[in-house]
Design an enzyme around this catalytic site. Structure first.
Site, mmCIF file in Angstrom:
data_model
loop_
_atom_site.group_PDB
_atom_site.id
_atom_site.type_symbol
_atom_site.label_atom_id
_atom_site.label_comp_id
_atom_site.label_asym_id
_atom_site.label_seq_id
_atom_site.Cartn_x
_atom_site.Cartn_y
_atom_site.Cartn_z
ATOM 1 N N TYR A 14 0.826 -1.214 0.000
ATOM 2 C CA TYR A 14 0.000 0.000 0.000
ATOM 3 C C TYR A 14 0.861 1.265 0.000
ATOM 4 C CZ TYR A 14 -4.003 -2.987 0.760
ATOM 5 O OH TYR A 14 -4.968 -3.937 0.606
ATOM 6 N N TYR A 142 -11.724 -8.210 6.888
ATOM 7 C CA TYR A 142 -10.601 -8.189 5.946
ATOM 8 C C TYR A 142 -10.235 -9.624 5.589
ATOM 9 C CZ TYR A 142 -6.132 -7.715 3.716
ATOM 10 O OH TYR A 142 -5.114 -7.809 2.795
ATOM 11 N N ASP A 243 -12.125 -17.479 8.550
ATOM 12 C CA ASP A 243 -10.800 -17.041 8.120
ATOM 13 C C ASP A 243 -9.951 -16.823 9.368
ATOM 14 O OD1 ASP A 243 -8.565 -15.669 7.305
ATOM 15 O OD2 ASP A 243 -9.624 -14.220 6.051
ATOM 16 N N LYS A 272 -0.458 -16.841 7.526
ATOM 17 C CA LYS A 272 0.393 -15.995 8.371
ATOM 18 C C LYS A 272 1.348 -16.780 9.288
ATOM 19 C CE LYS A 272 -1.521 -11.506 7.930
ATOM 20 N NZ LYS A 272 -2.903 -11.203 7.537
HETATM 21 C C1 LIG Z 1 -3.529 -11.197 6.173
HETATM 22 C C2 LIG Z 1 -4.875 -11.752 6.027
HETATM 23 C C3 LIG Z 1 -5.316 -12.290 4.801
HETATM 24 C C4 LIG Z 1 -4.470 -12.256 3.544
HETATM 25 O O1 LIG Z 1 -3.302 -13.009 3.656
HETATM 26 P P1 LIG Z 1 -2.068 -12.691 2.671
HETATM 27 O O2 LIG Z 1 -1.045 -13.736 3.036
HETATM 28 O O3 LIG Z 1 -1.627 -11.295 2.954
HETATM 29 O O4 LIG Z 1 -2.564 -12.851 1.288
HETATM 30 C C5 LIG Z 1 -6.589 -12.820 4.760
HETATM 31 N N1 LIG Z 1 -7.384 -12.844 5.853
HETATM 32 C C6 LIG Z 1 -6.995 -12.348 7.033
HETATM 33 C C7 LIG Z 1 -7.908 -12.427 8.207
HETATM 34 C C8 LIG Z 1 -5.730 -11.780 7.169
HETATM 35 O O5 LIG Z 1 -5.352 -11.258 8.350
#
Ligand SMILES: *Cc1c(COP(=O)(O)O)cnc(C)c1O
Length: 422
Positions: A14, A142, A243, A272
């Site tokens: 960004y 997100y 997620d 992550k």
């Molecule tokens: C960081 C994140 C993503 C995206 O993961 P990337 O490895 O950056 O593509 C998706 N969902 C959540 C909740 C996240 O924190």
């Protein structure tokens, strides 16, 4: 380091290439410390965006990478398989909620979300219900930066209008109102429930970040809310996609945030911290029902297969990271970090510029009344020897679990000093 070249040629997350913000050159990282090129040392309060649970330059992870590299760094996953993928997938099946039995290894968090969405759509397509092709997402959510994922992010902070013609129009429920430790009332679910009941024939499922909404606002919400969403999904024939890319692997105090509510999703994404922050890898898990539903459909297969799927190096490091985590007193460490964050950030509640202070697990958040001047705040924090990356009104810390109480005090002390009234 050729910082001039960096400024003129390299995109950072960004960032602008016309008006580039300052970037700080890191020479190496060790334990919870980042060593800058100019000799300064910073205590890392970000875990490199939720990832580096064990800190940096971790001998166990380095060894796993080295040993795997000497066997094979990569081999295609189409028609071939290998021990690192099998060992890791076994661990993931074992440590995630019981109904999640099938594993898709993906390259990054966003890709694992794409895979999750595609699973949900292909599942309903296979049931002869292809019109169930929309998702219900939550405001302030997100889920990543690729187009499919982006379409499920908060429409305002995710700037949907920029890409409006390319983004699937999903449905959005209000961000969960009940806070983590507060009771819920029926009114808190009214809009969510009516959206689900009204659009159930178009909805493939609900996608959400369980308990902690991360990049969309660092909000902690009630497990009761999550239980209610699970029940509404069951009553209305919807799949639940959780997620856990940010929350997975202990960050909220449970190994997976869904455990706070005692529920299991139909589809789960992790990323992550999966590799302990050493490299990129993510995974999408699903239930037998979802997997079998997909494979009985028209395509007969699940339609996805990245080139670097199941990368052995990343799988080997992930297994080592999970072993290291589970072999450590991580629950005590995370609980101690939570208690210390609550105690040491509490003085900021009195500051006139601060709207809210909250902590859950190894996440501490200071929400300001106004957006912070990121550059000024970052420089002031660096002068205190700590690394944080504020955004918008939020200045937050999610330290590696191995951070000592003394280092954490320096981190919180810097936050209080920089953000408090002077
Ligand atoms: C960081 C994140 C993503 C995206 O993961 P990337 O490895 O950056 O593509 C998706 N969902 C959540 C909740 C996240 O924190």
């Amino acid at each position: 380091m050729d910082l001039e070249f960096d400024r003129d040629h390299i995109w950072h997350p960004y960032s602008s290439l016309i008006n580039p913000p300052p970037v700080y050159p890191v020479a190496r990282a060790d334990g919870v410390r980042l060593h800058l090129e100019d000799g300064r040392t910073l205590i890392d309060g970000m875990s490199s965006w939720w990832c580096a649970l064990h800190g940096y330059n971790v001998p166990e992870l380095n060894r796993a990478a080295r040993e795997q590299m000497e066997k094979m760094s990569h081999v295609m996953f189409g028609g071939l398989t290998h021990e690192p993928a099998i060992t890791l997938s076994k661990k993931l099946v074992e440590i995630t909620p019981e109904p999640l039995q099938r594993v898709f290894l993906a390259d990054s968090g966003s890709v694992s979300v794409e895979v999750a969405i595609k699973m949900a759509l292909q599942f309903w397509q296979s049931q002869g219900r292809a019109q169930k092709n929309k998702l219900l997402a939550l405001r302030n959510g997100y889920h990543g930066d690729t187009f499919g994922a982006m379409a499920t992010c908060d429409p305002v902070t995710g700037m949907h209008h920029l890409f409006a013609s390319q983004l699937t129009q999903h449905f959005f429920a209000p961000a969960p109102r009940p806070k983590f430790d507060k009771p819920c009332s029926d009114a808190d679910f009214a809009e969510l429930q009516s959206l689900i009941e009204q659009h159930r024939d178009q909805l493939a499922g609900v996608i959400l970040e369980p308990i902690v909404q991360g990049a969309g606002g660092m909000r902690f919400y009630s497990p009761e809310y999550l239980r209610r969403v699970r029940a509404l999904c069951d009553e209305n024939d919807l799949l639940l996609i959780a997620d856990e890319i940010a929350t997975g692997f202990g960050r909220t105090g449970k190994l997976f945030a869904c455990e706070h509510a005692g529920i299991s999703p139909d589809i789960l994404t992790v990323g992550k911290a999966l590799t302990g922050g050493t490299m990129t890898l993510a995974a999408t898990l699903c239930t037998d029902r979802v997997a079998e539903g997909i494979c009985r459909g028209e395509a007969g297969v699940f339609m996805h297969g990245p080139t670097f799927m199941g990368n052995p190096l990343a799988c080997a490091v992930s297994s080592a990271s999970i072993d290291l985590l589970l072999g450590s007193p991580w629950q005590q460490r995370v609980a101690a970090i939570e208690a210390q964050l609550k105690r040491e950030l509490a003085p900021l509640k009195e500051a006139s510029t601060v709207a809210d202070v909250r902590a859950l697990g190894a996440i501490g958040v200071v929400e300001m009344r106004e957006p912070v001047d990121m550059q000024r705040v970052q420089e002031a924090l660096i002068a205190h020897g700590v690394w944080l990356r504020p955004f918008g009104k939020l200045v937050y810390a999610m330290p590696p679990y191995v951070m000592s109480a003394e280092d954490l005090s320096q981190l919180t002390g810097a936050m209080v000093d920089v953000l408090g009234d002077r």
